[in-house]
Design a protein around this motif. Structure first.
Motif, PDB file in Angstrom:
ATOM      1  N   ALA A  31       0.810   3.032   1.039  1.00 33.15           N
ATOM      2  CA  ALA A  31      -0.186   2.568  -0.381  1.00 33.15           C
ATOM      3  C   ALA A  31      -0.907   1.021   0.252  1.00 33.15           C
ATOM      4  O   ALA A  31      -2.035   0.989  -0.075  1.00 33.15           O
ATOM      5  CB  ALA A  31       1.273   2.010  -1.804  1.00 33.15           C
ATOM      6  N   ARG A  47      -2.190   2.135   3.824  1.00 35.01           N
ATOM      7  CA  ARG A  47      -3.126   2.709   3.850  1.00 35.01           C
ATOM      8  C   ARG A  47      -2.367   4.108   5.400  1.00 35.01           C
ATOM      9  O   ARG A  47      -3.939   4.526   5.549  1.00 35.01           O
ATOM     10  CB  ARG A  47      -3.743   2.493   3.448  1.00 35.01           C
ATOM     11  CG  ARG A  47      -4.593   1.695   2.341  1.00 35.01           C
ATOM     12  CD  ARG A  47      -6.222   1.555   2.133  1.00 35.01           C
ATOM     13  NE  ARG A  47      -6.563   1.398   0.732  1.00 35.01           N
ATOM     14  CZ  ARG A  47      -6.562   2.032  -0.321  1.00 35.01           C
ATOM     15  NH1 ARG A  47      -6.332   2.970  -0.005  1.00 35.01           N
ATOM     16  NH2 ARG A  47      -6.501   0.704  -1.161  1.00 35.01           N
ATOM     17  N   ALA A  53      -2.150   2.138  -5.745  1.00 31.73           N
ATOM     18  CA  ALA A  53      -0.774   1.416  -5.044  1.00 31.73           C
ATOM     19  C   ALA A  53       0.773   1.488  -5.404  1.00 31.73           C
ATOM     20  O   ALA A  53       1.586   1.534  -4.886  1.00 31.73           O
ATOM     21  CB  ALA A  53      -0.844  -0.218  -4.355  1.00 31.73           C
TER      22      ALA A  53
END
Length: 358
Positions: A149, A152, A250
């Motif tokens: 999250a 990435r 996220a």
């Protein structure tokens, strides 16, 4: 109202004179039976594995009769799929967000090893050791979620790396030591809690099976009737659109991976009850088995569509095939062959169903 506005209104009313007042409708009568089935399955993807499960049970029931339909045989299937089903719940949550977790099996084993070693090597009370094992699983899941999250990184790469790290940590920490069932039974029976059995009308259940069904029901409710569940589905369907709609993508992903790690730790506890001992070498292929249950269960690998009920049906299908073919006396390789066919067919059906949303 001014004189000009009045004239405009009058012209508008004149234009409507003689026009039909019927409400617009969409004609659905031209939809074929195949299209109707496709739309129904898109709305309820768990129906496909449920139908396959019923057909499988019927076929093996006809071939084996009471040998297969005995309470002992049917509950034996539940006992065999309990661990895979619980790990499958964790895998389902991750895949619903369009991710994947290859480390679930390793996290499960490490958590069970932590519970055993903290009890017998470090002398902690068994209840505290269980909590430490659950915390270990949640921590591993949190690390996965943070890397996916916040950094990435691709979920496949992150969890593949975590699988290797956790697996190595497991062997290094345990020193390949197996804790015997006799020692656990004598000093820390709570570790074997989920392996305890009770009899209902000749059917033998374990608390691990009960834990599986409770977990499936709780997650099914959470995914379908809470904001958290709707956000999970939204992220899997389109994370950019979900973020524009106000979903904290996220944070949600981290929560999903952390919860998945905690569920894997629970599976580790159930595994101790199932086996009776704590072994660092067991359950190494649970990650593949959980993905198999998820795929056969109709959960889309592209995220955003599926049900944990479908995953449960997928796990039961594998259990029915395994036990049924074993009772018939066929070569065990036939089980793998048929399950492989089911996986490919399940993905093909998923692709066909997804055309509805295209």
């Amino acid at each position: 109202m001014s004189e000009e506005d009045a004239r405009d209104a009058e012209r508008y009313e004149d234009g409507l004179a003689g026009k039909s007042g019927d409400v617009a409708t969409f004609d659905g009568h031209g939809r074929s039976l195949l299209d109707t089935i496709q739309h129904k399955l898109h709305a309820r993807p768990e129906f496909v594995p449920l139908i396959v499960l019923v057909i499988s049970v019927a076929i093996f029931g006809l071939l084996l009769g009471s040998k297969f339909f005995s309470p002992f045989a049917l509950t034996l299937i539940l006992q065999q799929v309990a661990i895979v089903g619980i790990v499958g719940c964790a895998q389902s949550l991750v895949i619903l967000t369009a991710g994947i977790d290859l480390s679930v099996g390793a996290i499960m084993v490490l958590s069970s090893v932590v519970m055993g070693q903290f009890t017998f090597r470090y002398g902690l009370p068994p209840e505290i050791a269980v909590l430490c094992g659950l915390a270990c699983g949640a921590l591993c899941g949190f690390i996965n979620g943070a890397l996916v999250a916040i950094m990435r990184l691709p979920p496949f790469i992150v969890t593949l790396g975590m699988w290797q790290i956790v697996l190595a940590t497991n062997f290094l920490f345990s020193a390949n030591e197996t804790i015997r069932s006799q020692d656990i039974e004598a000093q820390a029976p709570i570790l074997q809690f989920f392996g305890e059995k009770f009899n209902i009308g000749g059917a033998i259940f374990t608390y691990g099976v009960i834990a599986l069904f409770v977990l499936v029901l709780v997650l099914n409710y959470a995914l379908n009737h809470t904001a958290w569940g709707r956000h999970v589905m939204a992220i899997g369907d389109d994370p950019d659109a979900a973020e524009l709609a106000g979903v904290r993508v996220a944070r949600m992903r981290i929560s999903v991976y952390t919860l998945a790690g905690l569920i894997c730790a629970l599976a580790g506890w159930v595994m101790i009850g199932r086996l009776g001992s704590v072994s660092p070498t067991t359950g190494q292929f649970t990650n593949i088995e959980s993905i198999t249950a998820v795929v056969i269960g109709g959960i889309s690998l592209f995220g955003g569509r599926g049900s944990v009920l479908g995953m449960l049906f997928g796990a039961l299908i594998v259990g029915v095939f395994s036990l049924g073919l074993r009772l018939i006396g066929t070569d065990p390789q036939w089980t793998y062959l048929l399950i492989g066919v089911l996986i490919i067919v399940a993905v093909a059906i998923d692709q066909w169903i997804r055309k509805v949303a295209a």
